[in-house]
Every structure is written in C-alpha cells, then in structure tokens.
Design an enzyme around this catalytic site. Structure first.
Site, PDB file in Angstrom:
ATOM      1  N   GLY A   1       0.822  -1.203   0.000  1.00 47.18           N
ATOM      2  CA  GLY A   1       0.000   0.000   0.000  1.00 47.18           C
ATOM      3  C   GLY A   1       0.852   1.248   0.000  1.00 47.18           C
TER       4      GLY A   1
ATOM      5  N   PRO B   1       2.675   4.707   1.221  1.00 51.50           N
ATOM      6  CA  PRO B   1       3.376   5.044   2.469  1.00 51.50           C
ATOM      7  C   PRO B   1       2.451   5.762   3.442  1.00 51.50           C
ATOM      8  CG  PRO B   1       4.674   5.675   0.547  1.00 51.50           C
ATOM      9  CD  PRO B   1       3.329   5.305   0.038  1.00 51.50           C
ATOM     10  N   GLY B   2       2.622   5.467   4.729  1.00 48.16           N
ATOM     11  CA  GLY B   2       1.869   6.181   5.755  1.00 48.16           C
ATOM     12  C   GLY B   2       0.464   5.676   5.985  1.00 48.16           C
ATOM     13  N   THR B   3       0.135   4.473   5.487  1.00 47.13           N
ATOM     14  CA  THR B   3      -1.223   3.947   5.657  1.00 47.13           C
ATOM     15  C   THR B   3      -1.330   2.958   6.815  1.00 47.13           C
ATOM     16  OG1 THR B   3      -0.728   2.374   3.869  1.00 47.13           O
ATOM     17  CG2 THR B   3      -2.002   4.312   3.286  1.00 47.13           C
TER      18      THR B   3
ATOM     19  N   LYS C   1       1.166   0.371   7.811  1.00 46.11           N
ATOM     20  CA  LYS C   1       1.750  -0.965   7.667  1.00 46.11           C
ATOM     21  C   LYS C   1       2.572  -1.362   8.891  1.00 46.11           C
ATOM     22  CE  LYS C   1       3.632   0.038   3.592  1.00 46.11           C
ATOM     23  NZ  LYS C   1       2.976   1.254   3.088  1.00 46.11           N
ATOM     24  N   SER C   2       3.491  -0.502   9.307  1.00 43.35           N
ATOM     25  CA  SER C   2       4.339  -0.842  10.455  1.00 43.35           C
ATOM     26  C   SER C   2       3.524  -0.914  11.740  1.00 43.35           C
ATOM     27  CB  SER C   2       5.469   0.180  10.602  1.00 43.35           C
ATOM     28  OG  SER C   2       4.952   1.474  10.847  1.00 43.35           O
TER      29      SER C   2
ATOM     30  N   SER D   1      -2.451  15.222 -19.493  1.00 39.16           N
ATOM     31  CA  SER D   1      -3.400  16.207 -18.980  1.00 39.16           C
ATOM     32  C   SER D   1      -3.279  17.554 -19.681  1.00 39.16           C
ATOM     33  CB  SER D   1      -3.229  16.391 -17.469  1.00 39.16           C
ATOM     34  OG  SER D   1      -1.966  16.910 -17.175  1.00 39.16           O
TER      35      SER D   1
ATOM     36  N   LYS E   1      -3.876  21.819  -9.157  1.00 38.31           N
ATOM     37  CA  LYS E   1      -3.780  22.632 -10.374  1.00 38.31           C
ATOM     38  C   LYS E   1      -4.625  23.906 -10.246  1.00 38.31           C
ATOM     39  CE  LYS E   1      -2.829  18.721 -13.429  1.00 38.31           C
ATOM     40  NZ  LYS E   1      -3.372  17.834 -14.466  1.00 38.31           N
TER      41      LYS E   1
END
Length: 656
Positions: A57, A59-61, A63-64, A528, A571
């Site tokens: 997933g 980063p920062g979700t 896991k650790s 885009s 944007k």
C-alpha cells in the site's frame, strides 16, 4: 453509498467534546489502526495462526503499526532465551542452548561467578607454590650456609609465578570469557513478544555475524563464541520480523531469509570481509518468527519468487486502503486519530474541536476525491505535530484552527515550495500573462514532480505556445514539440493531429506545427495537457485569440471528449496563486475539486465535456463564431456514440 453529511464546520458543532483531551485513546495498538478494517481482521487471524503477511500500500497507511500490533496476539509464555557456549571439541563451532525467558541472564551470571572463583583459586595456588619454593630455598640457604640457594630459590619462584600466571592472574577476564556462555537473545519474564524492524538491514544485521577480533594471536584472542552476534531473524524469535521495501534486500539475503522461514533455524557465520574468518560457524540458531513484509506495488517486482510463494502459500497478501468513505463514523475516527497523535508525541497540547475540523478538512482535500478521506495518516500526523509545535512555542494551552492553518503553510512539501518559487519567478519575468488575449498561447496546468510517497500534489502553471508554419518537407507536415516531454506526453501531442483533421476539416500535411512547453526544466509527463495543446494549435491555425486570464487542464480523446485528469485541486490552486481568474477542467473532475477555502473566491471553475465547450469559453474576438459554427457542423462525439448504440441494437434485437 457515502451518506450525505453536513459540512465539516456544521458537523463538528454537534460533536460532544471541547478538546481531544476528552477523547479516549484505545490501549491496544490494533484498535488504534484507522480505516483498514479488513486488514485488521486478517492481521488478527495471521497472528493467532502464526501466518506470514505481506502488506502492500501507499506510504503512511499503517503498515508498520499493524505489524507491531501483531505482537499483542502472540503468547508471552513461549518466549525463549538463546545462549552460545564454547565448544571444547571444536572452538570454531560454538554450541547453542535454548532456555525459558529470563533464565539466560541468570545462567550467564552464575557461570561468571564460577569462572571468577576458578580464576581466583588458580591464582592463589600459583602464588602459594611460588612462595613455598622461595621459603624452602631460604631455609636451606640458612641451614647449609649457602646463600646462593636463597638467590636461586627466589629467582625460581618469581619465574614460575610469571610463567604459570600468564593466563591466570594477568588476565582473569580472559578465563572468564573462555568459560562463560554469551547471551545471544535475552528477555525478561514479563516481556512482550519481540517486534524487530529489519528494514534496509545488511546481511550481517539480518542473518547474524561473527565480529572482527583485532587480537588474533599471542594468546590474546577473544574466544570465538564471544564474537558471535545475533541477527534480526534470531532476535525476532517467537515474535514478528518486519521488513519494509523487502525488494531492496539482495536476492541472496532473500534466499537465506526463505531458508530461515522454512527451517525455523539458521546458523550464524561471518557475513563480510570484516567478520572473524569463515571458520566460525555456530550450530543452527532458533528463529521461529512471523514475517511481515511491506512495500508499494513495485516491491513485488524485486522479490525472490520463492519467498513470495512461501508467503502466499503460508500466509496472506493484503492491499491497504489509501482512502476511506467520508462518513460520520470515519470522521469520528479522525478525531480519535488526532488525540492518538497528541498522546504519542507527548510534547504538544491537545486540539480544540475547530482545529480538529481543519485536520479533517485537510484529510478530505488530500484524498483527491469527493466523499473520501485520506488514509495517508503519517502525513496528517506531521501536520498535527507542526501545529502542536506552533501552539507550544506560543505558550497556548490548546491548538486552535489558526495554528493548523499556519502549520499547513509551514509544512508544505518541497514540491510545493519549489512550485511556489517557480510561479513567482515566472510572474516576475512575465513567462505567462494573466490578462488580455493572445493567438496560439494557452496557460496550461501541470502537477510538479508528484512524489508517489506523498498524497499532496504541487500544481504549476504551464504556458504552452503553438505556431503554424509551411511544411519543411514535401512529403508531410510534422508536429514538433519541445520542452523535455515524457513518452505519454509525446503521444498525447501526436493524437491532436487526428482531432484537427476530423473537427477542423484541415489536413495538416501542408503545415508544420510547433508546440513549445515554456520553462519545463523539470519535465512533463502524462496527457493532462492535451486540451491546452489543441486549444493553442487551433488558435494558431485559425488565428483566433485566447483569453490569458484562463487556465486549462484536461485530457482529450481522439473523438473530442474531455477526460478526467489527476491532481485537479492542486492545479486549480496553482492557477489561483498565479493570479488567473478562470480555470477550465473536465466535468468528470468536478467531484474532485476540494480546494482550500482561501482560493474559492479567487477563481471561477468551468467544467466542460467536449472540445467545443472548452473553445467556447476560452476563445474570443474575430473568427470565434465561424470556428464554433464549423465545429457544430461536424458530427459531435455524442451523436457518434448514439449512432453506434443504434447500430448495435439493430444487430442484437430480433426481427418482430
């Protein structure tokens, strides 16, 4: 479906708390995980059944955090201490013994006492023997009246003492080291099962090693068993071994890790040129652990196939959520998240409800989709800590909304900071205009260096200039684009030729179309800018002016439909920062517009579905009416779609 909720400010009024100090933080780590309900259930099962897990997933979700929480479900009574003993038969093959947790330290202590006593007894015996020789020689010297006997005895006693005491009285610590086992892995009785983070560990740190001994001769060398060092796999025995970005491990280390998982034992030997020779190799050392490997999707590409197969066959693979639905329950979870971060930090004040509301609003914004909340909680946690630091430096008792707003400005990503400076520089040097009209010039929008490890994007105004000239080759006209374009961007530029032929009724073989992306030193990737590019080209072809107070973003199909793009909020904010008054975006992106409050009155947002709609809003002056009439005479995309549907129905429907 996501429930219809009031705005954050209205919703927060109804919440029954004044500051996060009133919010109860769960004691168990697993209960602190937010937005990963399915993953939490699997983690609990994996811990109870001792299964390996792969967490994939953004980063920062969490896991650790989930890996660490697995230790809460492992039994404490299974913990063991691991000792390494000298091997009298072969010193280079130290012996391994396993005892219940807490016993290892006691065994080492007792062995040290025994070794010390033995050393003292040895020293006492040598001293007594030397004194006896000296006293005896003096006695005979007196009796025989030969003084040389006394001198000879004194010399002999000193020589014997010096020779025999070389390995005893002169280095009692060496005798102690030789006879005392080393505690490789130790625990206290009440310790929790170990959690070992072996992320980016080199082979010695992961698999164990034999230390270098600077004294390898003259009887001063350290006993081999004392040089043995446990690796992360051994320290994680009866616990959890966590490795993030497991694909960064060498294939050889991954193969050894697979062996350790299968055998639940792995002998320790030297892993590098600094190790104490290749001769020292212990008996197999227990390493019965649960492996939790983690990473982004690209981590799968560098994994050893056999290791991944082992995890799949004897465990679980989990893909974590990056967002969660914006519901009443999930908003309450974010309130608890703020309280958790304050408690974890321990150095910042609690947040009042309006400060919490601003954090939740930021979670909405960073999700990038309406009706969603971001689960990139490490980034939100950083915002919480910066806001807390600001409040603490001001001596405030609680963190307020103003502190969070200041933190949002201070805690901007590097990409944001660079983009802001670039916008300022371009405004100063007039790289783009924010008023008036121009032929063949469009203010496009891009996302600057979108780092996949961040959920926060940095928008940038991207001036695009088109010029049409007679073809340089008799064979065909060319489209020439400059500005350090990526592969997808190059393809999107090529696609506009089909649209020009179809909707403009022009064959571009007699013309060269030059397209310049101004100031794109960082590079442009993605499609885009398609809508911006074709607007600039059509303006140049037809000599129709473009409004310079308007920015454009959107992908374009070869049928002229405007397709959604990423980073839409960033944007729009970049356009507002640059002083532009209007922005044209794909209609499909309107639900993703979650811009900061300060920008809402600065810029008008115009959603469009087709190329014709976009041109109608951005083109002005002479030639616009004729151009739009020409487009109207062409078969519009929606008509083409209806005709295709009708033809399909005729084929499918049976004759009556």
């Amino acid at each position: 479906m996501t429930e219809k909720l009031p705005s954050i400010d209205e919703w927060i009024k109804e919440q029954d708390f004044e500051t996060t100090a009133e919010i109860k933080v769960p004691e168990k780590l697993i209960d602190q995980v937010i937005g990963q309900d399915k993953a939490v259930e699997i983690i609990k099962k994996a811990a109870q059944q001792k299964r390996h897990v792969m967490l994939i997933g953004d980063p920062g979700t969490g896991k650790s955090m989930m890996a660490r929480a697995m230790t809460e479900f492992l039994p404490k009574e299974e913990l063991e201490d691991i000792l390494v003993y000298p091997n009298p038969e072969d010193p280079n093959t130290p012996l391994i013994r396993v005892v219940p947790a807490g016993k290892g330290k006691e065994i080492v202590r007792q062995k040290k006492i025994e070794a010390r006593k033995k050393s003292e007894q040895q020293s006492s015996f040598i001293l007594s023997l030397s004194l006896l020789i000296i006293i005896t020689s003096i006695f005979y010297a007196v009796v025989s009246k030969h003084l040389e006997y006394a001198l000879f005895g004194l010399f002999a006693g000193i020589l014997i003492y010096a020779f025999l005491a070389r390995g005893a009285t002169s280095s009692p610590s060496r005798i102690e080291l030789q006879n005392t086992p080393k505690l490789l892995v130790g625990h206290e009785k009440d310790d929790k099962p170990p959690f070992v983070d072996a992320t980016a560990a080199h082979s010695g740190a992961l698999l164990g090693d034999v230390r270098h001994d600077p004294f390898q001769s003259a009887g001063l060398e350290t006993p081999p068993h004392q040089l043995v060092e446990a690796g992360a796999i051994h320290r994680a025995h009866k616990g959890v071994l966590y490795i993030d970005e497991i694909n960064t491990l060498s294939l050889q280390s991954q193969q050894h890790l697979l062996t350790a998982i299968q055998e639940k034992k792995f002998q320790i030997t030297g892993q590098s040129e600094r190790s104490f020779g290749a001769m020292v190799k212990t008996e197999p050392v227990p390493c019965d652990f649960i492996l939790v490997s983690a990473g982004n999707l690209d981590a799968l590409q560098g994994m050893h196939p056999a290791l991944r197969s082992r995890i799949r066959g004897y465990g679980y693979e989990i893909y974590l959520n990056s967002t969660m639905d914006d519901t009443d329950e999930n908003r309450r979870k974010l309130i608890r998240f703020v309280a958790q971060e304050v408690v974890k930090d321990g150095r910042i004040p609690h947040f009042d409800k309006w400060a919490v509301a601003e954090v939740i609003r930021e979670a909405q914004r960073r999700a990038g989709r309406k009706g969603k909340l971001s689960l990139r909680l490490r980034e939100l946690g950083g915002l919480v800590r910066v806001a807390g630091d600001i409040a603490a430096s001001e001596g405030a008792k609680v963190v307020t909304r103003e502190h969070v707003l200041k933190a949002k400005e201070i805690a901007r990503s590097l990409e944001h900071q660079v983009a802001s400076r670039a916008i300022e520089a371009r405004k100063e040097y007039k790289s783009f205009k924010t008023e008036g009209t121009e032929v063949g010039v469009v203010n496009g929008l891009a996302v600057y260096s979108a780092d996949p490890s961040l959920s926060e994007y940095a928008g940038l105004v991207l001036p695009i200039v088109a010029e049409v000239t007679p073809a340089g080759s008799r064979a065909e006209g060319r489209i020439i684009a400059t500005g350090k374009l990526g592969e997808i961007a190059k393809e999107s530029v090529q696609n506009i030729s089909a649209i020009i032929k179809k909707y403009m009724g022009k064959d571009i073989s007699d013309h060269d179309i030059h397209i310049q992306f101004i100031g794109t030193y960082e590079g442009v990737e993605g499609d885009s800018a398609s809508l911006s590019v074709i607007t600039a080209v059509i303006s140049a072809l037809e000599n129709v002016k473009v409004r310079q107070d308007t920015a454009i973003t959107g992908s374009l199909s070869i049928r002229g439909n405007v397709l959604p793009v990423g980073g839409i909020a960033a944007k729009i904010e970049a356009a507002a920062e640059a002083g532009l008054k209007r922005v044209i975006i794909p209609k499909a992106n309107i639900k993703d517009v979650l811009i900061d409050e300060r920008y809402k009155d600065k810029i008008e947002i115009i959603p469009v579905e087709t190329l014709r709609e976009a041109l109608e809003h951005v083109l002005v002056g002479e030639g616009k009416k004729e151009l739009l009439e020409k487009l109207a005479m062409m078969r519009p995309p929606e008509v083409v779609g209806k005709m295709e549907l009708e033809s399909e129905k005729k084929i499918v429907e049976p004759k009556k």
